[in-house]
Design a protein around this motif. Structure first.
Motif, PDB file in Angstrom:
ATOM      1  N   ALA A   1       0.488   2.472   4.938  1.00  0.00           N
ATOM      2  CA  ALA A   1       1.732   2.586   3.624  1.00  0.00           C
ATOM      3  C   ALA A   1       2.763   2.344   3.986  1.00  0.00           C
ATOM      4  O   ALA A   1       3.697   2.085   5.131  1.00  0.00           O
ATOM      5  CB  ALA A   1       1.476   4.038   3.686  1.00  0.00           C
TER       6      ALA A   1
ATOM      7  N   ASN B   1       3.504   8.985   1.321  1.00  0.00           N
ATOM      8  CA  ASN B   1       3.486   7.801   0.950  1.00  0.00           C
ATOM      9  C   ASN B   1       4.534   7.534   0.167  1.00  0.00           C
ATOM     10  O   ASN B   1       5.453   8.134   0.297  1.00  0.00           O
ATOM     11  CB  ASN B   1       2.334   9.030  -0.019  1.00  0.00           C
ATOM     12  CG  ASN B   1       1.102   9.650  -0.236  1.00  0.00           C
ATOM     13  OD1 ASN B   1       0.793  10.664  -1.402  1.00  0.00           O
ATOM     14  ND2 ASN B   1       0.792   9.314   0.318  1.00  0.00           N
TER      15      ASN B   1
ATOM     16  N   SER C   1       0.853  -1.189   0.372  1.00  0.00           N
ATOM     17  CA  SER C   1      -0.045   0.162   0.038  1.00  0.00           C
ATOM     18  C   SER C   1       1.291   1.445  -0.100  1.00  0.00           C
ATOM     19  O   SER C   1       1.903   1.126   0.965  1.00  0.00           O
ATOM     20  CB  SER C   1      -0.696   0.310   0.918  1.00  0.00           C
ATOM     21  OG  SER C   1      -1.835   1.190   1.263  1.00  0.00           O
ATOM     22  N   PRO C   2       0.648   2.412  -0.819  1.00  0.00           N
ATOM     23  CA  PRO C   2       1.451   3.507  -0.796  1.00  0.00           C
ATOM     24  C   PRO C   2       0.376   4.389   0.323  1.00  0.00           C
ATOM     25  O   PRO C   2       1.489   5.366   0.318  1.00  0.00           O
ATOM     26  CB  PRO C   2       0.848   3.956  -2.113  1.00  0.00           C
ATOM     27  CG  PRO C   2      -0.576   3.545  -2.644  1.00  0.00           C
ATOM     28  CD  PRO C   2      -0.951   2.873  -2.093  1.00  0.00           C
ATOM     29  N   ALA C   3      -0.668   4.124   0.936  1.00  0.00           N
ATOM     30  CA  ALA C   3      -1.316   5.072   2.131  1.00  0.00           C
ATOM     31  C   ALA C   3      -1.417   4.593   2.616  1.00  0.00           C
ATOM     32  O   ALA C   3      -2.084   3.516   2.549  1.00  0.00           O
ATOM     33  CB  ALA C   3      -2.305   5.829   0.712  1.00  0.00           C
ATOM     34  N   ASP C   4      -1.383   4.980   3.960  1.00  0.00           N
ATOM     35  CA  ASP C   4      -2.741   4.692   5.133  1.00  0.00           C
ATOM     36  C   ASP C   4      -3.751   5.428   4.713  1.00  0.00           C
ATOM     37  O   ASP C   4      -3.933   5.879   3.855  1.00  0.00           O
ATOM     38  CB  ASP C   4      -1.910   5.661   6.706  1.00  0.00           C
ATOM     39  CG  ASP C   4      -0.880   5.375   6.921  1.00  0.00           C
ATOM     40  OD1 ASP C   4      -0.245   4.862   6.514  1.00  0.00           O
ATOM     41  OD2 ASP C   4      -0.695   4.978   8.399  1.00  0.00           O
TER      42      ASP C   4
END
Length: 233
Positions: A213, A110, A70-73
């Motif tokens: 992330a 990110n 995942s690139p993000a929370d």
């Protein structure tokens, strides 16, 4: 270990981009408190929130070639097929798209989902609709990057501004090689990140699940793993 050091270790690092905003919030708090004492406490709460917004915690990333991280929370708001934005140059065929929605309490730094070279960065101005809406992918301000893996397959990552967000930051440049989990950007203050995967990729997470992330597995780019890592009961 001393009490002071324990407290320091418990507080996540703050991204440098947030220092000026925290200073502004803190200064405003002091001024408001001087004018009317009860406003000091409101300002203090907002200053703490600002500091938490720009937190940049250490993450441990699984460096496994077939896994997409995942690139993000945030919350997985959509998993399905979609045509990538034209400016990415990824063609007109639908790809597996996984969308991660970040609210104003999530970490907004990110990270790249796969290891590879940045072959394209494309910024597009636009509106500031609610980032959870599907049409936000087409209408909102966005910044996209294309990552080319060593095997030649490409992954698109698009930072999308939200209802509150007014600024997308990119920390990378075209031609740069990054390792999965490396920081590549930040969005202020509530937004979404979409990941477009090549044909054959299999999603390993369901809509509604929470992602972290740099740690949560989103997909298997080779399509070999069939059992989702994260389900929603």
């Amino acid at each position: 270990m001393s009490v002071v050091k324990s407290i320091q270790n418990a507080i996540p690092p703050i991204h440098p981009e947030g220092h000026k905003f925290i200073a502004i919030f803190a200064a405003a708090t002091l001024i408001l408190g001087w004018l009317f004492a009860p406003l000091f406490w409101i300002g203090l709460i907002l200053t703490v929130w600002c500091a938490l917004f720009f937190r940049d915690p250490v993450r441990v990333t699984a460096v496994t070639p077939n896994l997409v991280i995942s690139p993000a929370d945030g919350r997985i708001s959509s998993v399905g097929q979609a045509v990538p934005p034209k400016e990415l140059g990824l063609g007109d065929e639908p790809r597996l798209r996984i969308c991660v929605f970040m609210n104003v309490f999530d970490v907004h730094v990110n990270r790249v989902p796969v290891t590879g070279k940045i072959t394209r960065i494309a910024y597009k101005p636009g509106k500031f609709l609610n980032a959870e809406l599907d049409k936000a992918s087409e209408d909102n301000e966005r910044n996209g990057i294309v990552i080319e893996r060593q095997d030649g397959r490409t992954v698109g990552v698009v930072q999308i501004a939200g209802l509150i967000a007014r600024r997308i930051l990119s920390f990378t440049r075209e031609g740069e090689s990054l390792t999965v989990g490396d920081r590549f950007g930040l969005i202020r203050f509530g937004s979404r990140v979409d990941v477009y995967l090549p044909q054959g990729a299999t999603a390993l997470i369901a809509e509604g699940a929470r992602a972290i992330a740099g740690e949560t597995v989103l997909a298997d780019i080779d399509g070999e793993t069939k059992t989702p890592f994260v389900r929603v009961s």
